[in-house]
Motif scaffolding. Structure first.
Motif, PDB file in Angstrom:
ATOM      1  N   ALA A  65       0.837  -1.199   0.000  1.00  0.00           N
ATOM      2  CA  ALA A  65       0.000   0.000   0.000  1.00  0.00           C
ATOM      3  C   ALA A  65       0.873   1.249   0.000  1.00  0.00           C
ATOM      4  N   ILE A  66       0.497   2.243  -0.775  1.00  0.00           N
ATOM      5  CA  ILE A  66       1.202   3.515  -0.793  1.00  0.00           C
ATOM      6  C   ILE A  66       0.365   4.519  -0.011  1.00  0.00           C
ATOM      7  N   LEU A  67       0.859   4.870   1.185  1.00  0.00           N
ATOM      8  CA  LEU A  67       0.188   5.829   2.058  1.00  0.00           C
ATOM      9  C   LEU A  67       1.122   7.026   2.204  1.00  0.00           C
ATOM     10  N   ALA A  68       1.268   7.775   1.134  1.00  0.00           N
ATOM     11  CA  ALA A  68       2.210   8.884   1.099  1.00  0.00           C
ATOM     12  C   ALA A  68       1.511  10.130   0.590  1.00  0.00           C
ATOM     13  N   PRO A  69       2.043  11.297   0.942  1.00  0.00           N
ATOM     14  CA  PRO A  69       1.492  12.531   0.374  1.00  0.00           C
ATOM     15  C   PRO A  69       1.719  12.574  -1.129  1.00  0.00           C
ATOM     16  N   GLN A  70       0.928  13.399  -1.809  1.00  0.00           N
ATOM     17  CA  GLN A  70       1.110  13.598  -3.248  1.00  0.00           C
ATOM     18  C   GLN A  70       2.529  14.094  -3.513  1.00  0.00           C
TER      19      GLN A  70
ATOM     20  N   PHE B 271      -3.836   6.866   0.322  1.00  0.00           N
ATOM     21  CA  PHE B 271      -3.505   8.228   0.716  1.00  0.00           C
ATOM     22  C   PHE B 271      -3.023   8.217   2.155  1.00  0.00           C
ATOM     23  N   ALA B 272      -2.282   9.239   2.530  1.00  0.00           N
ATOM     24  CA  ALA B 272      -1.776   9.345   3.896  1.00  0.00           C
ATOM     25  C   ALA B 272      -2.942   9.501   4.865  1.00  0.00           C
ATOM     26  N   PRO B 273      -2.828   8.980   6.089  1.00  0.00           N
ATOM     27  CA  PRO B 273      -3.971   8.987   7.017  1.00  0.00           C
ATOM     28  C   PRO B 273      -4.403  10.365   7.462  1.00  0.00           C
TER      29      PRO B 273
ATOM     30  N   THR C 119       6.442   8.277   3.480  1.00  0.00           N
ATOM     31  CA  THR C 119       7.615   9.148   3.491  1.00  0.00           C
ATOM     32  C   THR C 119       8.004   9.426   4.933  1.00  0.00           C
ATOM     33  N   ALA C 120       9.209   9.935   5.124  1.00  0.00           N
ATOM     34  CA  ALA C 120       9.671  10.239   6.481  1.00  0.00           C
ATOM     35  C   ALA C 120       8.736  11.244   7.148  1.00  0.00           C
ATOM     36  N   ALA C 121       8.250  12.223   6.378  1.00  0.00           N
ATOM     37  CA  ALA C 121       7.389  13.255   6.949  1.00  0.00           C
ATOM     38  C   ALA C 121       6.049  12.704   7.412  1.00  0.00           C
ATOM     39  N   ALA C 122       5.544  11.678   6.730  1.00  0.00           N
ATOM     40  CA  ALA C 122       4.232  11.126   7.061  1.00  0.00           C
ATOM     41  C   ALA C 122       4.322   9.867   7.911  1.00  0.00           C
ATOM     42  N   ALA C 123       5.550   9.403   8.205  1.00  0.00           N
ATOM     43  CA  ALA C 123       5.730   8.112   8.855  1.00  0.00           C
ATOM     44  C   ALA C 123       5.077   8.043  10.224  1.00  0.00           C
TER      45      ALA C 123
ATOM     46  N   ILE D  76       7.755   1.278   5.489  1.00  0.00           N
ATOM     47  CA  ILE D  76       9.025   1.678   4.880  1.00  0.00           C
ATOM     48  C   ILE D  76       8.886   3.103   4.352  1.00  0.00           C
ATOM     49  N   ALA D  77       9.826   3.964   4.746  1.00  0.00           N
ATOM     50  CA  ALA D  77       9.848   5.336   4.233  1.00  0.00           C
ATOM     51  C   ALA D  77      10.616   5.362   2.922  1.00  0.00           C
ATOM     52  N   ILE D  78       9.939   5.707   1.867  1.00  0.00           N
ATOM     53  CA  ILE D  78      10.527   5.687   0.522  1.00  0.00           C
ATOM     54  C   ILE D  78      11.788   6.536   0.449  1.00  0.00           C
TER      55      ILE D  78
END
Length: 622
Positions: free
Chosen positions: A95-100, A122-124, A148-152, A171-173
């Protein structure tokens, strides 16, 4: 578009369109071709060319430009792909749960390149959709979440709310170094393997994951190329969410084309629609430019996206603006054309179109050189299932915009849902689709897959059949959408599940919603929900009342919040009574943002209905 796939001035010899057409002109992907096949071709051939550009407005009002070349994309795909191969088994869901942004694109393609099944989400922190995210993760059961690290931190908090035995690894891309790519092992992908799960927006039901194969992706992109007339050198601009089918296909098209796209976040567009318009103008300086957006975006761009006084913008090369995802309104297109014609926008730029997640996305549109057409139909006859043209000024006229012709190697028939027989042109029925672009089914839902994807057309028309050329034993996708062919073009009339039936008469909610918006300038256009409720659920009704009654919930237009609402309500009641011969059980005026929408921006009428019945919409006006 004879040589759409070859540009003699390009930096490498691209495959010709004929490489993917058989002797009859049908689209046929060679066995072994996958999305990764296309990606690797471009990475190897034009490594230093820009593939994806992201405009980050989170810290800079003018946007920070972040670019990713094909070569850089290849490096990042190998690194993230190798990291995934360390912790997943082929076919696992990722699953990709990252900001745009760029990292989202890398994560999505890396999951596929690793041999996993991508699940674009999408990010939570995405407001108001935690419940949907929970439902999708419970359904897909990913073994890994890419973020991403910012959304982790937000992702980790959300994952901890899941049952312990189904919590995916995070995993932070952007924290995976390029050097990890040295361990990447190439994966042989079959053309009919699942590339990703596209979860539906949930406008009429709980979200389900459509299994999109590499064959469906390649076929649908080629269908869009042929139908729209766009070529390899076209640039595109998109603010659409990357987890939504339309936004996702924009980046997938680049992966197949080998061109480039400029992206921004949906929030950046909504806050300042000028950003989209300015970027369209900037990209069109380099040649033909393409974009896609739902109907509300054209309304919003007129309201808040006009260039500043004296600003020099040239939209002459904006050749194709796909208008889809929600009902297409002729008034919205006319406003947009009028507003931006002084800046060179071609009158033919907006392309009314039809698509859906179960078809990968693209189904139909109008020709590149064509302008949108509208016909006016008798409202009463349309409610009875017959498309009968009337003059525009007829008292019972309803506008219907044509969504063009079905794409090559795809078939669309209008079907009587009771007999499952094809209906002739001019008759309204359910739209059924067939083609190699259709998804394989719903993830983990065999019975629903058979009901939706496994239908047999019981009878074709003897002459003028829109199934001509499709195999006699073809299986068909039931779209749940109502449509009709008029003059060879497909017209969408509504959703079966949203149809309002009162006293035996059919009414289309979007028709009632349009009437409501036109009834008063104090109603926010495009933000009206009409639905029916049981008669005995209406306040003041007796328990033994039967049948359905109509309720309208309308958001107030900017600046209309402090006035007396009763004159507006009276105007709405009068307009709906006059045009539709419908009494209204309730009219509620609510603040902007109250009516729920799906993650793709569509009106969520069923969710609005549920809020109404629970009393959560506040005071009811009678």
């Amino acid at each position: 578009m004879a040589d759409a796939f070859r540009n003699e001035g390009s930096r490498f010899d691209r495959p010709e369109l004929t490489d993917y057409l058989d002797a009859d002109g049908s689209i046929v992907l060679p066995d072994g071709v996958s999305l990764v096949t296309f990606l690797d071709r471009h990475i190897d051939s034009v490594g230093d060319a820009v593939a994806y550009r992201y405009l980050d407005y989170s810290h800079d009002a003018d946007g920070t430009v972040i670019e990713l070349t094909w070569g850089q994309l290849g490096t990042r795909l190998r690194a993230i792909g190798a990291r995934l191969q360390q912790v997943t088994t082929r076919g696992d869901r990722v699953a990709i749960l990252a900001p745009q942004g760029i990292d989202y694109i890398v994560g999505f393609f890396a999951a596929i390149k690793a041999g996993d099944i991508a699940v674009p989400l999408f990010a939570p922190e995405f407001p108001g959709h935690a419940e949907r995210l929970d439902a999708v993760l419970s359904d897909a059961k990913p073994s890994v979440v890419l973020t991403t690290a910012a959304a982790a931190a937000a992702v980790a908090d959300f994952v901890r709310s899941l049952p312990r035995d189904s919590r995916p690894r995070i995993i932070a891309i952007d924290e995976v170094p390029d050097s990890v790519g040295a361990t990447y092992q190439p994966v042989r992908l079959d053309t009919d393997d699942i590339a990703y799960l596209q979860y539906t927006s949930g406008s009429t039901r709980a979200p389900v994951g459509v299994e999109i194969t590499h064959r469906a992706i390649g076929t649908n992109v080629l269908q869009m190329v042929i139908s729209t007339g766009i070529d390899w050198d076209i640039r595109s601009v998109s603010w659409l969410p990357l987890y939504h089918d339309m936004g996702l296909l924009m980046i997938v098209c680049v992966a197949v084309f080998g061109t480039q796209v400029t992206l921004m976040s949906p929030a950046a567009f909504v806050r300042r629609p000028q950003r989209w318009i300015r970027r369209l103008a900037a990209e069109s300086k380099h040649g033909p430019t393409f974009a896609a957006a739902p109907n509300f975006a054209f309304e919003l761009s007129v309201e808040r996206g006009l260039p500043d006084e004296g600003e020099d913008l040239d939209l002459t090369n904006v050749v194709s603006l796909i208008n889809g995802s929600e009902p297409v309104r002729i008034t919205s297109m006319e406003k947009f054309n009028t507003a931006f014609a002084p800046y060179g926008l071609p009158s033919t730029a907006i392309k009314p179109s039809y698509g859906m997640a179960e078809a990968t996305l693209f189904v139909s549109t109008i020709d590149l050189s064509a302008a949108a057409t509208v016909v006016y139909l008798d409202r009463e006859q349309l409610g009875a299932g017959h498309a009968v043209p009337v003059p525009r000024d007829a008292p019972n006229a309803i506008a219907s915009v044509g969504c063009g012709r079905i794409a090559r190697s795809q078939w669309g028939v209008i079907v009587d849902t009771e007999t499952e027989a094809e209906l002739p042109d001019g008759e309204v029925g359910e739209i059924w689709l067939h083609g190699n672009n259709i998804g394989r089914g719903y993830w983990g839902r065999r019975e629903e897959t058979n009901q939706v994807f496994g239908n047999k057309l019981q009878r074709r028309l003897a002459t003028g059949s829109h199934a001509e050329g499709a195999p006699s034993d073809a299986t068909w996708l039931r779209t749940g959408d109502l449509g009709v062919y008029i003059g060879g073009e497909l017209h969408i009339t509504g959703r079966i599940k949203d149809l309002i039936i009162v006293d035996g008469r059919n009414h289309y909610p979007q028709d009632i919603e349009a009437t409501t918006a036109e009834a008063s300038p104090k109603v926010r256009s495009g933000y009206v929900a009409a639905f029916s409720v049981p008669a005995n659920e209406v306040p003041g009704a007796s328990a033994d009342e039967v049948g359905e009654r109509v309720v309208i919930v309308a958001e107030r237009a900017p600046g209309a919040g402090r006035g007396d609402p009763q004159p507006v309500i009276d105007d709405i009641r009068a307009a709906v009574s006059r045009r539709h011969s419908l009494p209204l059980a309730e009219v509620l005026l609510v603040a902007a943002g109250v009516i729920p929408r799906t993650t793709s921006g569509k009106l969520a009428r069923r969710a609005c209905r549920a809020l109404y019945l629970s009393g959560e919409l506040g005071h009811r006006n009678h």
